[in-house]
Structures are given as structure tokens and as C-alpha cells.
Design an enzyme around this catalytic site. Sequence first.
Site, PDB file in Angstrom:
ATOM      1  N   THR B  51     -15.826  65.375 120.812  1.00  0.00           N
ATOM      2  CA  THR B  51     -17.232  65.582 121.138  1.00  0.00           C
ATOM      3  C   THR B  51     -17.630  64.564 122.204  1.00  0.00           C
ATOM      4  O   THR B  51     -17.608  63.355 121.957  1.00  0.00           O
ATOM      5  CB  THR B  51     -18.095  65.430 119.869  1.00  0.00           C
ATOM      6  OG1 THR B  51     -17.597  66.328 118.876  1.00  0.00           O
ATOM      7  CG2 THR B  51     -19.555  65.747 120.160  1.00  0.00           C
ATOM      8  N   ASP B 163     -20.082  68.853 122.473  1.00  0.00           N
ATOM      9  CA  ASP B 163     -20.942  67.984 123.282  1.00  0.00           C
ATOM     10  C   ASP B 163     -22.064  67.378 122.468  1.00  0.00           C
ATOM     11  O   ASP B 163     -22.476  67.932 121.443  1.00  0.00           O
ATOM     12  CB  ASP B 163     -21.611  68.805 124.387  1.00  0.00           C
ATOM     13  CG  ASP B 163     -22.710  69.664 123.791  1.00  0.00           C
ATOM     14  OD1 ASP B 163     -22.387  70.650 123.107  1.00  0.00           O
ATOM     15  OD2 ASP B 163     -23.905  69.313 123.931  1.00  0.00           O
ATOM     16  N   GLY B 305     -24.085  73.053 119.321  1.00  0.00           N
ATOM     17  CA  GLY B 305     -23.153  72.216 120.056  1.00  0.00           C
ATOM     18  C   GLY B 305     -22.368  71.321 119.129  1.00  0.00           C
ATOM     19  O   GLY B 305     -22.057  71.721 117.995  1.00  0.00           O
ATOM     20  N   GLU B 306     -21.989  70.144 119.616  1.00  0.00           N
ATOM     21  CA  GLU B 306     -21.192  69.140 118.882  1.00  0.00           C
ATOM     22  C   GLU B 306     -19.730  69.558 118.730  1.00  0.00           C
ATOM     23  O   GLU B 306     -18.890  68.752 118.364  1.00  0.00           O
ATOM     24  CB  GLU B 306     -21.763  68.852 117.476  1.00  0.00           C
ATOM     25  CG  GLU B 306     -23.182  68.344 117.450  1.00  0.00           C
ATOM     26  CD  GLU B 306     -23.656  68.028 116.019  1.00  0.00           C
ATOM     27  OE1 GLU B 306     -22.866  68.098 115.067  1.00  0.00           O
ATOM     28  OE2 GLU B 306     -24.852  67.696 115.873  1.00  0.00           O
ATOM     29  N   GLY B 307     -19.432  70.855 118.934  1.00  0.00           N
ATOM     30  CA  GLY B 307     -18.111  71.404 118.656  1.00  0.00           C
ATOM     31  C   GLY B 307     -18.109  72.273 117.403  1.00  0.00           C
ATOM     32  O   GLY B 307     -17.054  72.715 116.943  1.00  0.00           O
TER      33      GLY B 307
END
Lengths: 341, 341
Positions: B51, B163, B305-307
Site C-alpha cells: 500500500t 493506495d 482503496g488501500e488494496g
Amino acid sequence: LNQEILEKANERLANQARPAGSLGMLEPVSARLAAIFGTLDVRLDNKVIVTCAGDHGVTEEGVSLFPQEVTPQMVLNFVNQGASINVLAKHAGARVRVADLGVNFDFDADLPIFHKKIGKGTANFAVVPAMSREDAVRSVEAGIEIVNELLAEGPLEILGTGDMGIGNTTPSSAVIAAFSGIPVDKLTGRGTGIDDAALANKIRVIEKALKLHQPDSKDPLDVLAKVGGFEIGGLAGLVIGAAAAGIPVVCDGLIATAGALIACERAPAARNYLFASHRSVEVGHRFMHEHLGVEPLLDLRLRLGEGTGAALAMELLDAATRVLCDIKTFEEVAIVDAQKK
Amino acid sequence: LNQEILEKANERLANQARPAGSLGMLEPVSARLAAIFGTLDVRLDNKVIVTCAGDHGVTEEGVSLFPQEVTPQMVLNFVNQGASINVLAKHAGARVRVADLGVNFDFDADLPIFHKKIGKGTANFAVVPAMSREDAVRSVEAGIEIVNELLAEGPLEILGTGDMGIGNTTPSSAVIAAFSGIPVDKLTGRGTGIDDAALANKIRVIEKALKLHQPDSKDPLDVLAKVGGFEIGGLAGLVIGAAAAGIPVVCDGLIATAGALIACERAPAARNYLFASHRSVEVGHRFMHEHLGVEPLLDLRLRLGEGTGAALAMELLDAATRVLCDIKTFEEVAIVDAQKK
């Protein structure tokens, strides 16, 4: 459903350290599972997929690429752990159990399957009703019995439903046509892959059967008896049985969803326990989901059945339980809600 | 990609005891993974999600609901295992590693993250380019370095990209607008949930920046420098680094896919190693997938997000490897191909 837990679940989801609603479909799924089990910490440790098998007299009309002999061959393949559903269920941490609701084959009584044969295949519904009303009732009851037998064996937190039966997209399309009134040519697909001419024939066969038998859309057992199938009745019984036992049930493709449709028409409260695993290539499937008012989790262009989509979706349901329970709230991580407005 | 294994994989898929093509998207995914690893028995035992975090000067223009302070807070939350990505990565059997590409905060040097800070947030690209060309190159190289450092630590079979960065849907939308020429109002979404007025402002900010800086769509580093972000450069580097090392890479949402876009514009062969995890709520995401020519596996209305989407999709990639290897062929189960025609 436990409404108090449902509210607590939604409150927790809204307070987690992430934008509200940002985990999409996983959020309502996680909240509903919490409401079913009455806890925010749901553990789906014991998963079973029941694959219901049956044969169909309507294959005489040339509606399928494969002959009836494949149905018992695949049942044996399931028992021997070599089929698609065995592989995907193992990946999801689920056991596979096979049920014979009406295969046109004499299985050895020692075979580790649920022996619930109502008949050796349905009658050809292009000519006569698929089965008697009594057999329709028996097939649904067989599905309920299977749930009770599974519960007697040990703990069970989630049930997946799957099917095997050469020709069974034809009765399934007929079932959704009967309930929805949507024209048959709009909701009939190619099953295992028939060509244009065979598809046109399949549509004509279903149209003819609906006209001939006039199934009563207000009476799901009438629909099942006239244009359904033994495994479709069993699949309906699984949904009713699971819901009655307070267990969530994940339905697979066109055939399993035809069973779920009959279950929810007969016992509307069952819908609270029902999760739609995926949207298949079969065009009738989306009409079933619309009719049920459920949204499938996956759309991977599957068209296999057996419970394969249910197995894949179980992993998402599992993930959803962790989302609700394990993602920390802003308070828990001491990030003050810094939203500007 | 190993073409011989690709052919063998497709042959095996076609001969499995199920209708051809019936496992939909899982089939080409499984074949491509086989071709990447040069074996039909792919094992994705070591999974990592990286991330990448960064801040954005363009937040000065009021494009996000949250203030920059949330970026470092979330980085610490990732390290403390309390965030959404930690929960979903754990479920997928993946480790989470966080990388600081450009957060506006001084992290303790002992913090177990990849320390790759290019700058303390980009410049406000509504006024000046987001970064220099040199910093754009450095951010991509940092991503490549991270892959190499991970490989030095031990085996790695699949990489997911994610991200964190307040305001980063704005540069991501600008990146796809620059490459595609599609009008900004058609591909800009609400990010974490801005209202109509803020959305209109966000669109104006991006339009103004594109007009002001005229990023060269033929030069991905120019696009990255003028309207990108440090973590977007890092995400591009992860894709290039993974592809160069022969490792499949699963990209997450809008921001991770903006990175993948820059990677594949710069190094088109990287696309062979790229898997799109999901289609997010952000409208620009589908234009990115179209531009890349990739089809996402999931569509769960995620926008976090974050993965998180990459983690969920890793479970499907894992399932796909088992599909190819473990589902038996007609020959193996001694069912003669009984297809009628």
C-alpha cells in the site's frame, strides 16, 4: 432476523475508520449475516454445499447437448472428489454433499450421497406434467430433510446449493417464465452451449409446455409439478429448510435459483436467509434475481452449476464477516472523525 | 509468457469434465497464471499487498472531504493492523506492507514501512506541476526498488497494489483524462463522497490543470510529473518491477490502476502480468480498464482503496489456479466425451 444486532452492525460499519459505504456490497451482506446469527462476530466455520441431481424427460425434445447418462457419471465424479465443485468447495473450506432427487440410474445404496430419489427422471413436460403434485411436495420435503440430517450430523453455519441434471436449464427457464410472465424467448439461454436452431427449439418446447399445462403462478407447487424438476424441488426445500433453521443459504446458478424462487414464493420469509452468489451467462438468471429482489455478488460469466458459484461466493461472505468484526472504528484507532463537514 | 504452457493450459481447460468455457473468467486467468509461472500447477503461497501512501498539494483546492492529516494516521493504522486492508489481506492469506512515497509527515525511521519519501506531498497542480520530472522518475524507481527488496526478503508469488492518500482520486482522474482525452466531467467521481458543488469544483480544477500544463499523452512520465502523485509513481514502479521479475500483479482501485496505466504506457509488456481486481464506484476506473484492455474480476461497488479489492481478487486468482490444476479431465474421470455432436 435480529433487528437490534442489525442496527448495531450498521452503526459499527458507519463508524469504521474508512469512508462510509466504501466497502460496497460487503457491508449489507455482513450486517445481514450478523442479524441472522445474532452477533457481530459471525464465524462461518462449517460450510456445506449440497448438489442436488435429477434427470429430465424433456431431454427427449433435444434441448441439451449432452445425454442423460452424464448425470449419474457426474454424481459419481462428485463423490470421487474430481469435479469442479469439489475443487472450488475445497478452496472455500466447504464440504460437498450430493443428493439424488431423481437421477435415471440405480445408485448403490452404500454410496455416500443423500438417497432421496422421487423418480427416475421427470416425465417429458412437452407432453405431460413433469411430475404429480404429490411428487412435487415430496421433492421439496426431501430438501428440508437433507438440511435436518446435516444439522443432526454436526454444526453448520452456511449452506450452498448447487445442481446437476442434464437438460435442467429448460425447466428452470420455464419456472421463471411461469412466475414472471416474461416471454420465453427473452429468458431462455443456451445451457451447456446449444446452437441457434436448438435454442429456437428449446424456446418452442417451453412455450408449448406453458400453454399446455397453464401452471398457476400463484401456486409454486403447481409450477414445480408442471414444468419443474425433482432436483429443483429439492433445491427449494434446502432453502426453506435452511431458513427455518436460521442458517444462511447461498444459491448458485440458474437451476439452484429456480429452486430458491419456488422456496421464496412458497415461504417469503426465506428470502431473509438467501444470498445470491453470482450472475450466470444464462439470461434467465437475471430475471430470477430481479423477481427475488436479490443482487448477486459475482459476475464471472460462469455457466457450470454444481454449486461452483456458491462456493466462490462463500469466500466473499466469509470476508464480509471479518469486515464487520475486525475493521476498527475511528474511536478504536483514536483517529478523531476529521471529516470537514 | 510461456506460450507452450499457455497452450497446454487451454487444452487442459477444454478437456475438463464440464462444458467448455463454463468457468468463465476463471479460465483465461488460470491459463495466464500458468504461462507466467511456466507450470500448470501454480501455487500462490506468498502473497504481499503493498500500500503506497502520498499526499497531494491539490487538496488546497478543496477536492476532498478529509484533511491531509488522515494520510499519516491511516499509515499508522495499517502498521498497527487495524485497517480494512489488514483485515481483507489476512483473509486472503496475504501480508500487508506499507510504503511512504510522499506523505506530509515525518515517520519514525524505525517504523516497519518502506521509507521512500520523494517529498512531503506534491505541489498543488492547479498552480504548478505536481512534481519535477526527476521526482517522477524517482517515484517510479522507488516502486521498482520495493519489489526488489521484497524479493530479497524471500519468495513472492503475487503482488497486490493499493493506495492511501487524501485527495488522490483527483490526480488519478487527471491521469486517465490526459491519456484518453475523454472529457474530465465524464470520468471524475466523488472520491470519499463529496457533494455536487465539490464535484463540480474538482472537475474545474482538473480541467484547469490539464489546460495549464498540457501533459504529453505519449510521455507517461510527463503525465505523472504534471498531474500525478508520488504514490501513483510508486504504484507504477510496483507494476514494472513485478512484471520485470515475472511476478503477477493485481491492481486495486482508481489510484492503483492509474499507476498501472502509467506502467503499461511506459512498458507495454507489463500488461501480461497485470490483473485488474475490481471495478470501483469511481467512474474513471472503467475508462482506465478500457484503456488498459483488462477486465476486472469483481464489481462490488467498493471505493476504499488501500488494496482491499486486490486482496479480495487474490482469493479468486488462487481459486483459478486450483481450477486449472485440480479439476479432472473427461479422460481422467473415464467419462467418455458423450457430447452428441
